[in-house]
Scaffold this motif. Structure first.
Motif, PDB file in Angstrom:
ATOM      1  N   GLY A   1       0.724  -1.210   0.113  1.00  0.00           N
ATOM      2  CA  GLY A   1      -0.132   0.053   0.054  1.00  0.00           C
ATOM      3  C   GLY A   1       0.842   1.171   0.061  1.00  0.00           C
ATOM      4  O   GLY A   1       0.533   2.362   0.127  1.00  0.00           O
ATOM      5  N   ILE A   2       2.145   1.196  -0.096  1.00  0.00           N
ATOM      6  CA  ILE A   2       2.818   2.376  -0.375  1.00  0.00           C
ATOM      7  C   ILE A   2       3.306   2.741  -1.846  1.00  0.00           C
ATOM      8  O   ILE A   2       3.825   1.778  -2.615  1.00  0.00           O
ATOM      9  N   THR A   3       2.585   3.650  -2.414  1.00  0.00           N
ATOM     10  CA  THR A   3       2.833   4.105  -3.542  1.00  0.00           C
ATOM     11  C   THR A   3       3.833   5.084  -3.945  1.00  0.00           C
ATOM     12  O   THR A   3       3.994   5.350  -5.321  1.00  0.00           O
ATOM     13  N   SER A   4       4.617   5.674  -2.946  1.00  0.00           N
ATOM     14  CA  SER A   4       5.502   6.944  -3.299  1.00  0.00           C
ATOM     15  C   SER A   4       6.672   6.518  -2.196  1.00  0.00           C
ATOM     16  O   SER A   4       6.278   6.249  -1.126  1.00  0.00           O
ATOM     17  N   TYR A   5       7.853   6.603  -2.531  1.00  0.00           N
ATOM     18  CA  TYR A   5       8.753   6.551  -1.370  1.00  0.00           C
ATOM     19  C   TYR A   5      10.007   7.546  -1.668  1.00  0.00           C
ATOM     20  O   TYR A   5      10.151   7.923  -2.876  1.00  0.00           O
ATOM     21  N   ILE A   6      10.525   7.739  -0.747  1.00  0.00           N
ATOM     22  CA  ILE A   6      11.792   8.503  -0.744  1.00  0.00           C
ATOM     23  C   ILE A   6      12.964   7.926  -0.140  1.00  0.00           C
ATOM     24  O   ILE A   6      13.217   7.643   0.920  1.00  0.00           O
ATOM     25  N   GLU A   7      13.924   7.550  -1.227  1.00  0.00           N
ATOM     26  CA  GLU A   7      15.194   6.563  -0.981  1.00  0.00           C
ATOM     27  C   GLU A   7      16.364   7.498  -0.512  1.00  0.00           C
ATOM     28  O   GLU A   7      16.650   8.721  -0.872  1.00  0.00           O
ATOM     29  N   GLN A   8      17.387   6.973   0.506  1.00  0.00           N
ATOM     30  CA  GLN A   8      18.368   7.648   1.102  1.00  0.00           C
ATOM     31  C   GLN A   8      19.792   7.544   0.407  1.00  0.00           C
ATOM     32  O   GLN A   8      19.665   6.487  -0.485  1.00  0.00           O
TER      33      GLN A   8
ATOM     34  N   GLN B   1      25.896  15.315  -8.025  1.00  0.00           N
ATOM     35  CA  GLN B   1      24.490  15.488  -8.715  1.00  0.00           C
ATOM     36  C   GLN B   1      24.602  14.299  -9.713  1.00  0.00           C
ATOM     37  O   GLN B   1      23.415  13.650 -10.028  1.00  0.00           O
ATOM     38  N   GLU B   2      25.644  13.889 -10.152  1.00  0.00           N
ATOM     39  CA  GLU B   2      25.778  13.031 -11.088  1.00  0.00           C
ATOM     40  C   GLU B   2      25.266  11.536 -10.850  1.00  0.00           C
ATOM     41  O   GLU B   2      24.542  10.806 -11.476  1.00  0.00           O
ATOM     42  N   ILE B   3      25.834  11.386  -9.411  1.00  0.00           N
ATOM     43  CA  ILE B   3      25.597   9.940  -9.024  1.00  0.00           C
ATOM     44  C   ILE B   3      23.892   9.931  -8.637  1.00  0.00           C
ATOM     45  O   ILE B   3      23.286   8.947  -8.932  1.00  0.00           O
ATOM     46  N   LEU B   4      23.477  10.996  -8.145  1.00  0.00           N
ATOM     47  CA  LEU B   4      22.006  11.083  -7.771  1.00  0.00           C
ATOM     48  C   LEU B   4      21.216  10.985  -9.125  1.00  0.00           C
ATOM     49  O   LEU B   4      20.251  10.218  -9.057  1.00  0.00           O
ATOM     50  N   GLU B   5      21.719  11.421 -10.288  1.00  0.00           N
ATOM     51  CA  GLU B   5      20.693  11.372 -11.401  1.00  0.00           C
ATOM     52  C   GLU B   5      20.975   9.895 -11.980  1.00  0.00           C
ATOM     53  O   GLU B   5      19.861   9.417 -12.533  1.00  0.00           O
ATOM     54  N   GLU B   6      21.850   9.342 -11.692  1.00  0.00           N
ATOM     55  CA  GLU B   6      21.937   7.753 -12.302  1.00  0.00           C
ATOM     56  C   GLU B   6      21.055   7.130 -11.345  1.00  0.00           C
ATOM     57  O   GLU B   6      20.244   6.200 -11.824  1.00  0.00           O
ATOM     58  N   LYS B   7      20.623   7.384 -10.151  1.00  0.00           N
ATOM     59  CA  LYS B   7      19.533   6.670  -9.380  1.00  0.00           C
ATOM     60  C   LYS B   7      18.210   6.715  -9.953  1.00  0.00           C
ATOM     61  O   LYS B   7      17.364   6.048 -10.000  1.00  0.00           O
ATOM     62  N   TYR B   8      18.014   8.141 -10.315  1.00  0.00           N
ATOM     63  CA  TYR B   8      16.683   8.320 -11.161  1.00  0.00           C
ATOM     64  C   TYR B   8      16.533   7.690 -12.246  1.00  0.00           C
ATOM     65  O   TYR B   8      15.312   7.082 -12.582  1.00  0.00           O
TER      66      TYR B   8
ATOM     67  N   ALA C   1       6.580   1.894  -7.902  1.00  0.00           N
ATOM     68  CA  ALA C   1       5.919   2.962  -7.032  1.00  0.00           C
ATOM     69  C   ALA C   1       6.583   4.265  -7.648  1.00  0.00           C
ATOM     70  O   ALA C   1       7.769   4.228  -8.015  1.00  0.00           O
ATOM     71  N   ASN C   2       6.066   5.284  -7.334  1.00  0.00           N
ATOM     72  CA  ASN C   2       6.547   6.682  -7.446  1.00  0.00           C
ATOM     73  C   ASN C   2       7.801   6.924  -6.545  1.00  0.00           C
ATOM     74  O   ASN C   2       7.858   6.327  -5.317  1.00  0.00           O
ATOM     75  N   TYR C   3       8.899   7.749  -6.920  1.00  0.00           N
ATOM     76  CA  TYR C   3      10.215   7.641  -6.382  1.00  0.00           C
ATOM     77  C   TYR C   3      10.508   9.141  -6.085  1.00  0.00           C
ATOM     78  O   TYR C   3      10.501  10.046  -6.968  1.00  0.00           O
ATOM     79  N   SER C   4      11.259   9.069  -5.266  1.00  0.00           N
ATOM     80  CA  SER C   4      12.522  10.419  -4.868  1.00  0.00           C
ATOM     81  C   SER C   4      13.735   9.743  -4.531  1.00  0.00           C
ATOM     82  O   SER C   4      13.596   8.999  -3.601  1.00  0.00           O
ATOM     83  N   PHE C   5      14.784  10.403  -4.616  1.00  0.00           N
ATOM     84  CA  PHE C   5      15.965  10.228  -4.016  1.00  0.00           C
ATOM     85  C   PHE C   5      16.616  11.550  -3.222  1.00  0.00           C
ATOM     86  O   PHE C   5      16.681  12.651  -3.864  1.00  0.00           O
ATOM     87  N   MET C   6      17.161  11.266  -1.944  1.00  0.00           N
ATOM     88  CA  MET C   6      17.644  12.075  -1.225  1.00  0.00           C
ATOM     89  C   MET C   6      19.093  12.532  -1.810  1.00  0.00           C
ATOM     90  O   MET C   6      19.831  11.656  -1.980  1.00  0.00           O
ATOM     91  N   MET C   7      19.553  13.904  -1.831  1.00  0.00           N
ATOM     92  CA  MET C   7      21.163  14.015  -1.912  1.00  0.00           C
ATOM     93  C   MET C   7      21.540  14.059  -0.727  1.00  0.00           C
ATOM     94  O   MET C   7      21.308  14.546   0.481  1.00  0.00           O
ATOM     95  N   GLY C   8      22.972  13.433  -0.658  1.00  0.00           N
ATOM     96  CA  GLY C   8      23.587  13.143   0.649  1.00  0.00           C
ATOM     97  C   GLY C   8      24.648  14.279   0.832  1.00  0.00           C
ATOM     98  O   GLY C   8      25.386  14.693   0.077  1.00  0.00           O
ATOM     99  N   ALA C   9      24.709  14.727   2.136  1.00  0.00           N
ATOM    100  CA  ALA C   9      25.712  15.770   2.604  1.00  0.00           C
ATOM    101  C   ALA C   9      26.969  14.783   3.190  1.00  0.00           C
ATOM    102  O   ALA C   9      26.674  13.698   3.905  1.00  0.00           O
ATOM    103  N   THR C  10      28.020  15.509   3.003  1.00  0.00           N
ATOM    104  CA  THR C  10      29.208  14.982   3.653  1.00  0.00           C
ATOM    105  C   THR C  10      29.973  16.136   4.206  1.00  0.00           C
ATOM    106  O   THR C  10      29.582  17.151   4.109  1.00  0.00           O
TER     107      THR C  10
END
Length: 446
Positions: free
Chosen positions: A86-93, A103-110, A119-128
């Motif tokens: 029943g989860i139709t959208s997620y935000i991945e870490q 930004q390049e690695i992030l877009e590869e995940k998309y 399911a619908n998706y979004s991905f978090m940008m990681g900070a270091t």
């Protein structure tokens, strides 16, 4: 045109439950009424038979392990488990391999999700400690937010440079989500228990190593920094009673600059369960005491806590069977989160309206997700039908997560999801996920 008419549903939306019908055309909800007649023979009719119709749940914190850790799980397998749950959208870490810190690695995940996700998706940008320039390039319209690990967990993305933290907090307009555990406290606690037990530290002390103090020190620091800088802060997976004093219910959610999340496992298990579940319920932050669970429930119900999520983080059973010090933290939860909360409803702990508020409406509000999280005309048709009186037991053969196990294995839930729609497409029915990758990239109103 894709046209589906859902009849005879108990529609749960914005604090009310009412009987009615919902008409879907293509990917949108176009009509909600007490009774709608099919105006075309091309319209597929689904009789909800008096069962609950809720917006698809939005899970604001998952780890689907792709790229780099796909032996544990991947976007295809875990998004399948999500829609079955029943989860139709997620935000991945971002703690995949490589970490999503450019930004390049992030877009590869998309790109991977565009091909594979059910399911619908979004991905978090990681900070270091040293990628502020990359963080500031993040597009607020099509990325959910910035993730900072203030305590080490899977992936070694700990940010512990205080000057860097203040720069991130003061310079990004985006939502900043944080994992809060104080590293020094954890290390000191671990050394203490190693002195007592050697290398055979038992899992029963996990909540004493990753302790209440470790959580509170880190959460209170993050909140103080957010107040100082004006940052928009969202604190993930709160686990202690003490931390609840840091949050308020005195203002509407839309006006909050600091919001809070609790995960299903912290509402369900306690440290007493380590005796039977062992490493299967080893999470970071740790599952803590019965009193912590009690106060988390109180804070959830009085709106100090805004969101229920999963922190779905699969590992293989072989990894979980390792000794405590070597076994990784995390477990699979997306397939069972919604029905677990319906179980809590059966136990008299929470109303169905409140479940929908915390799992559907509030994540959409907090992240400002476009046209999702509600049953409204003009919104995307992300919908779930739940039969609250159709018991089923969690068994190996019906677990869809790639890791093949669940902390709920052997438990019989009273409620079962019968249909899941993603963007107007029926992706789950007759207890099977169809081969329809209907997920879209989430967009944000900001």
């Amino acid at each position: 045109m894709n046209r589906i008419l859902i009849k005879n549903a108990k529609i749960v939306n914005e604090g009310t439950i009412f009987e009615g019908d919902v008409l879907i055309e293509d990917d949108l909800i176009v009509e909600i009424a007490e009774s709608i007649s099919a105006k075309s023979s091309q319209c597929k009719i689904i009789d909800a038979e008096g069962n609950y119709l809720i917006p698809g749940a939005i899970d604001d914190q998952v780890h689907f392990r792709e790229p780099g850790l796909t032996y544990k799980g991947d976007i295809e397998s875990e998004s399948k488990a999500a829609v079955a749950g029943g989860i139709t959208s997620y935000i991945e870490q971002p703690n995949t391999v490589p970490n999503a810190v450019t930004q390049e690695i992030l877009e590869e995940k998309y790109k991977i999700a565009a091909e594979k996700s059910y399911a619908n998706y979004s991905f978090m940008m990681g900070a270091t400690n040293d990628n502020l320039e990359e963080v500031l390039k993040t597009n607020p319209k099509n990325v959910a937010g910035i993730k900072i690990f203030l305590g080490s967990s899977t992936g070694n993305m700990l940010v512990d440079n205080e000057a860097t933290l203040e720069k991130i907090f003061s310079s990004t307009p985006m939502l900043i989500a944080v994992h809060c555990e104080d590293e020094t406290t954890i290390k000191n606690n671990l050394e203490k228990y190693k002195e007592e037990f050697g290398e055979d530290v038992p899992v029963m002390v996990h909540h004493l190593i990753r302790s209440e103090e470790a959580c509170y020190i880190s959460s209170s620091k993050a909140i103080a920094l957010a107040k100082k800088t004006g940052a928009r802060l969202h604190i993930f997976h709160l686990s202690t009673a003490k931390e609840m004093d840091l949050f308020t219910n005195k203002i509407p959610l839309e006006d909050k600059k600091i919001t809070a999340e609790v995960c299903v496992h912290h509402l369900w298990f306690t440290n007493d369960d380590y005796a039977t579940k062992g490493n299967l319920i080893k999470w970071n932050p740790a599952v803590k005491t019965a009193n912590d669970r009690k106060v988390l429930w109180e804070a959830l119900l009085d709106d100090r806590i805004d969101v229920i999520a999963t922190d779905h983080a699969p590992h293989t059973l072989e990894e979980k069977k390792l000794p405590y010090l070597k076994a990784p933290s995390g477990g699979p939860l997306v397939q069972h989160a919604v029905v677990a909360m319906f179980e809590a409803h059966h136990q008299g702990k929470i109303s169905i309206e409140k479940i929908v508020e915390k799992m559907c409406h509030n994540p959409a509000k907090i992240f400002k997700i476009e046209k999702r999280g509600f049953i409204k005309e003009g919104y995307y048709a992300d919908l779930v039908i739940i039969n609250s009186g159709l018991p089923w037991s969690v068994k190996k053969e019906n677990i869809l997560a790639k890791c093949g196990w669940s902390p709920f294995e052997g438990f019989t839930f009273k409620s079962r999801i019968t249909h899941t729609f993603v963007n107007g497409q029926l992706v789950y029915t007759a207890f099977k996920v169809k081969e329809i990758r209907a997920g879209k990239r989430l967009l944000f109103d900001r």
